[in-house]
Write an enzyme that holds these catalytic residues in place. Structure first.
Site, PDB file in Angstrom:
ATOM      1  CE  LYS A  22      -3.296   2.647   2.749  1.00 20.67           C
ATOM      2  NZ  LYS A  22      -4.316   2.467   3.651  1.00 20.67           N
ATOM      3  CG  HIS A  30      -7.820 -31.876 -34.814  1.00 20.08           C
ATOM      4  ND1 HIS A  30      -6.985 -30.784 -34.864  1.00 20.08           N
ATOM      5  CD2 HIS A  30      -7.412 -32.623 -35.920  1.00 20.08           C
ATOM      6  CE1 HIS A  30      -6.293 -30.710 -36.303  1.00 20.08           C
ATOM      7  NE2 HIS A  30      -6.544 -31.948 -36.786  1.00 20.08           N
TER       8      HIS A  30
END
Length: 524
Positions: A137, A288
């Protein structure tokens, strides 16, 4: 007065080198707690214990150490505000310029077998995240390091800036710190939510149709990929959780880097091969995201050869998964065609020289094929869909034979094999098998009749005496009649159609066996 650096770490990797540089090269006064102070002192470096600096002892078995105004005032003070400076002077607080913290190993703890809830709770860090968040912070004045991998970069930054850090550097550290505490808190929340779910389920109070009221993905260790499904799509591979598991824990023995499509196909292969456990050698070839060949054999070489011959055309450029170590015979077979990847639980040492002849072949070792995700996640516009994975074990004892003709034990085993494969084929799915080998697969068609025709055409004459599995019910009896005309002997399907009676009647007329599983396995 020396600048202050606070060091309080669980993972002491690189700690002493960092402490030595901060203390001797850049003249920082070191403040540390618990085991960190002990380690620094043992290295004959000057260090002040947090309890001596604050005048407050560590209490509650170490649960409270750094939670003190002299610590957090020194971290959170804005040095550009006169009123903050006054508060520091009035309370004899010195600014802390560098904070080095990493957290109790919560995820490592819960990954241990038979870990207790009490052990997990005691490895929830409180002071550490508080230090990290406070420092992040106030990044305009404080540099916070939350991972040992940042130590070298800090020292380079100090060297380049005469013992100072730049605002840009501190902001980058703050972003990493907030991501770190987010991941940490998410891991705790997921663990405790799971524990709560377990308790509720034991009391039979948990609905089977509900998931958590919130959902957060905890991802780490990003690995940029060459591209996604297509070259114009950027892609990254993220590890879920702090501890490598699944494909993140796999060992690649040779070959090119894994691609986005490789990983998708490997996961499809893993999920199928996991169906067969360790009872019999099994092989699957994926193309696939769909299987083009799945087989069981007396040896892993036989299983692979059967899977390859199931559709040798589609197998070209495929992904192979084996549930047995790759031996010399199998390696020789693998080398006969172009494959993208091969994964197995192990490789016998002598196969390395055989497989290395295919330099681009990716060979992976995955020790546990059963360690899949319990949830699947798909994104949609503005949100995501989360569901429990379709990983429920096949339960033939719950199946219902609905035809006059009953399956023999051997026929039932073949139906089980076909059903296991069908749940991993894109719906609408039709799978035809014979001799524990797929001989025809119809995947992803817009209607079930179309899938059946594709699968039967692929099977050809082999369909005589073969078995058919359908991932969803037959809405009409047309597919049953088409299958019988091609020579199919027995069918397994979930049932549940309003016209089930029509399909059953057709099966009886045509002398087929039909078994209903009572569970559907659509795969979209």
């Amino acid at each position: 007065m020396k600048p202050l650096a606070l060091l309080s770490v669980s993972d002491k990797t690189g700690l002493l080198d960092l402490a030595r540089e901060l203390s001797t090269t850049y003249n920082f006064q070191l403040i540390s707690s618990g085991g960190t102070a002990k380690a620094i002192k043992a290295a004959e470096l000057e260090v002040t214990k947090v309890s001596d600096y604050t005048g407050a002892p560590e209490i509650l078995g170490g649960r409270v150490k750094t939670l003190h105004p002299r610590i957090h005032g020194g971290i959170l003070a804005r040095l550009d505000l006169p009123e903050h400076q006054q508060d520091l002077n009035d309370n004899a607080i010195q600014p802390i310029r560098i904070v080095v913290v990493n957290l109790y190993p919560f995820e490592e703890t819960i990954a241990k077998p038979n870990v207790t809830l009490e052990d997990a709770i005691e490895n929830i860090d409180i002071g550490g995240p508080t230090l990290i968040r406070a420092s992040a912070k106030n990044y305009k004045h404080v540099a916070v390091l939350s991972n040992p991998s940042q130590y070298a970069e800090l020292l380079e930054e100090l060297k380049a800036n005469n013992g100072e850090t730049t605002l840009e550097f501190r902001k980058k550290l703050a972003v990493a710190a907030f991501k770190h505490t987010q991941s940490y808190d998410t891991a705790i929340a997921k663990y405790l939510s799971g524990d709560l779910v377990s308790n509720l389920e034991s009391l039979e109070e948990k609905s089977t149709n509900t998931l958590s009221s919130s959902y957060t993905l905890l991802c780490n260790n990003p690995k940029p990929l060459r591209y996604g499904e297509n070259p114009h799509q950027p892609a990254t591979w993220y590890q879920v959780g702090a501890t490598p598991k699944g494909w993140s824990a796999a060992q690649q023995l040779q070959g090119k880097e894994l691609s986005f499509n490789n990983l998708l196909d490997l996961e499809a292969a893993r999920s199928i091969i996991a169906e067969f456990g360790d009872d019999q050698p099994a092989a699957v070839i994926i193309k696939h995201n769909n299987p083009c060949g799945v087989a069981i054999g007396s040896t892993i070489a036989e299983a692979y050869q059967k899977a390859f011959e199931a559709d040798s055309t589609s197998a070209f450029g495929g992904i192979v998964a084996l549930n047995r170590p790759i031996d010399e015979e199998t390696a020789q077979l693998l080398n006969k065609t172009f494959l993208e990847c091969v994964v197995a639980p192990a490789c016998v040492p002598s196969v390395a020289s055989i497989l290395s002849k295919k330099q681009n072949l990716r060979v992976l070792v995955l020790s546990d094929f059963h360690q899949g995700s319990h949830e699947t996640v798909k994104t949609i516009a503005g949100g995501m869909l989360v569901q429990r994975s379709d990983d429920e074990s096949v339960k033939p004892d719950t199946w219902k034979v609905v035809t006059q003709k009953q399956p023999t034990p051997e026929q039932l085993q073949e139906l089980i094999f076909a059903w296991k494969v069908s749940r991993h084929v894109k719906s609408n799915a039709i799978v035809i098998t014979k001799d524990s080998t797929t001989i025809g697969i119809g995947a992803g068609q817009m209607n079930r009749v179309g899938s059946a025709k594709i699968a039967l055409e692929q099977a050809g004459e082999k369909a005589q005496g073969a078995f058919l599995a359908s991932d969803g019910f037959f809405p009409f009896d047309d597919s049953v009649r088409t299958a019988a005309a091609a020579g199919i002997t027995a069918i397994v399907q979930p049932g549940g159609s309003l016209r089930d009676a029509d399909s059953i009647k057709a099966a009886d007329e045509l002398g087929l066996v039909m078994v209903l599983t009572g569970i559907r396995h659509f795969l979209h």
